[in-house]
Motif scaffolding. Structure first.
Motif, PDB file in Angstrom:
ATOM      1  N   ASP A   1       0.821  -1.159  -0.073  1.00 27.93           N
ATOM      2  CA  ASP A   1       0.155  -0.117   0.067  1.00 27.93           C
ATOM      3  C   ASP A   1       0.709   1.200  -0.181  1.00 27.93           C
ATOM      4  O   ASP A   1       0.238   2.291   0.404  1.00 27.93           O
TER       5      ASP A   1
ATOM      6  N   ARG B   1      -1.223   4.382  -1.280  1.00 29.37           N
ATOM      7  CA  ARG B   1      -2.325   4.882  -0.838  1.00 29.37           C
ATOM      8  C   ARG B   1      -2.048   5.249   0.892  1.00 29.37           C
ATOM      9  O   ARG B   1      -2.766   5.584   1.627  1.00 29.37           O
ATOM     10  N   TYR B   2      -0.732   4.961   1.093  1.00 32.86           N
ATOM     11  CA  TYR B   2      -0.347   5.152   2.614  1.00 32.86           C
ATOM     12  C   TYR B   2      -0.698   6.690   3.029  1.00 32.86           C
ATOM     13  O   TYR B   2       0.077   7.534   2.334  1.00 32.86           O
TER      14      TYR B   2
ATOM     15  N   ARG C   1      -2.477   2.165   9.888  1.00 25.48           N
ATOM     16  CA  ARG C   1      -3.209   1.292   9.096  1.00 25.48           C
ATOM     17  C   ARG C   1      -4.562   1.133   9.585  1.00 25.48           C
ATOM     18  O   ARG C   1      -5.472   0.522   8.779  1.00 25.48           O
TER      19      ARG C   1
ATOM     20  N   TYR D   1      -7.697   2.028   7.572  1.00 29.39           N
ATOM     21  CA  TYR D   1      -8.083   1.462   6.526  1.00 29.39           C
ATOM     22  C   TYR D   1      -9.676   0.675   6.893  1.00 29.39           C
ATOM     23  O   TYR D   1     -10.353   0.264   6.031  1.00 29.39           O
TER      24      TYR D   1
ATOM     25  N   ASP E   1     -13.180  -0.306   8.188  1.00 28.88           N
ATOM     26  CA  ASP E   1     -14.426   0.060   8.442  1.00 28.88           C
ATOM     27  C   ASP E   1     -14.842  -0.399   9.678  1.00 28.88           C
ATOM     28  O   ASP E   1     -14.117  -1.167  10.589  1.00 28.88           O
TER      29      ASP E   1
ATOM     30  N   GLN F   1      -8.957  -6.222   3.784  1.00 29.95           N
ATOM     31  CA  GLN F   1      -7.793  -5.975   2.907  1.00 29.95           C
ATOM     32  C   GLN F   1      -6.605  -5.490   3.745  1.00 29.95           C
ATOM     33  O   GLN F   1      -5.314  -5.315   3.047  1.00 29.95           O
ATOM     34  N   THR F   2      -6.825  -5.200   4.953  1.00 32.87           N
ATOM     35  CA  THR F   2      -5.724  -4.613   5.806  1.00 32.87           C
ATOM     36  C   THR F   2      -5.046  -5.571   6.524  1.00 32.87           C
ATOM     37  O   THR F   2      -5.587  -6.364   7.435  1.00 32.87           O
TER      38      THR F   2
END
Length: 286
Positions: A73, A76-77, A193, A196, A198, A276-277
């Motif tokens: 990542d 997008r980090y 992270r 990321y 939810d 996805q994290t």
């Protein structure tokens, strides 16, 4: 009323090295906190520790491309320098070193640091280029910010061992200070992270620390067999659901040496994906 002063942002290695040398020349102890930014309370606790033990505090903010694999990542980090600087102003940070990629890795750069066996298992096996990138950038940062002490968080357990090995092997004149993991009230280890996740994933992610606490309680009650402890952790994680375990490891504290029986201070290491994290955590038991 306490005066809050924003840290001075420095972009070049030449300038920040001069700041450190000028401070040390008059007997001031310098502390550095290497970060990739997107600062949370875990990072800020390191700044507080540096502030307590040092006369001048430098925080580095650099998203290091060499510790990311192509599928990870890096792009997008989160990059939040203005917000980071505002947070650091509340914690007594004096300077922020925020170099560009070109400043850290000029054209023709080819050197990479291999710290050997401590970097091979666990994170090293899953992310084969990661620790070479970490060791290389930390050595570069400690060359540009030649501080008396560098402050790292226990959450990245294997990383602290890699950095310690590099410092010892290459005679880097900087003390390594490892500070405790900072957790949310529900036990989740603070991490950039986490942003990321939810709401549902955020709740499921607490199962990582809960499973390690379960293993710790079992050890306190007399269980010593690692296979039994691992099964209990895996059962708890499966019951929660939505947690894809990468590895669970039990190692002798201060090493990456796997143990089969708890016989003294032991670290439990866990890596897992929630959605996805990918998250990592660790805890001392025994």
């Amino acid at each position: 009323m306490k005066t809050v002063t924003s840290p001075t942002i420095v972009r070049t290695g030449e300038d920040i090295r001069q700041v450190v040398h000028d401070a040390q020349r008059v007997g001031r102890r310098v502390g550095v906190v290497p970060t990739m930014g997107a600062l949370h309370q875990g990072h800020l606790s390191l700044v507080d520790a540096a502030r307590e033990h040092c006369d001048l505090v430098v925080v580095t903010v650099f998203v290091n491309p060499t510790q990311f694999a192509p599928h990870e990542d890096y792009q997008r980090y989160p990059r939040e320098l203005d917000s980071d600087a505002a947070k650091l102003a509340q914690h007594g940070c004096d300077y922020v070193f925020a170099p560009s990629v070109e400043e850290m890795y000029p054209d023709g750069f080819e050197t990479s640091i291999d710290v050997g066996s401590v970097a091979l298992p666990y994170e090293g096996e899953r992310r084969p280029t990661h620790f070479a990138g970490v060791a290389t950038v930390v050595l570069k940062l400690l060359s540009l910010v030649p501080a008396d002490a560098a402050f790292f968080g226990q959450k990245d357990y294997q990383q602290t061992l890699v950095v310690g090995q590099m410092i010892r092997d290459l005679n880097v004149p900087t003390d390594l200070v490892v500070c405790p993991t900072v957790r949310e009230s529900d036990g989740l280890a603070m991490s950039s992270r986490n942003a990321y996740l939810d709401e549902d994933q955020r709740q499921r992610a607490t199962a990582l620390s809960a499973s390690m606490q379960l293993a710790g309680r079992m050890v306190d009650r007399g269980e010593r067999d690692v296979a039994t402890l691992r099964r209990a952790m895996e059962s708890h994680l499966a019951e929660v659901g939505g947690v894809d375990v990468d590895y669970i490891a039990f190692v002798r504290a201060g090493t990456v040496e796997a143990v089969e029986t708890i016989a003294g201070e032991t670290m439990v290491l866990i890596a897992a994906r929630v959605g996805q994290t990918r998250l990592i955590d660790n805890m001392q038991i025994g």
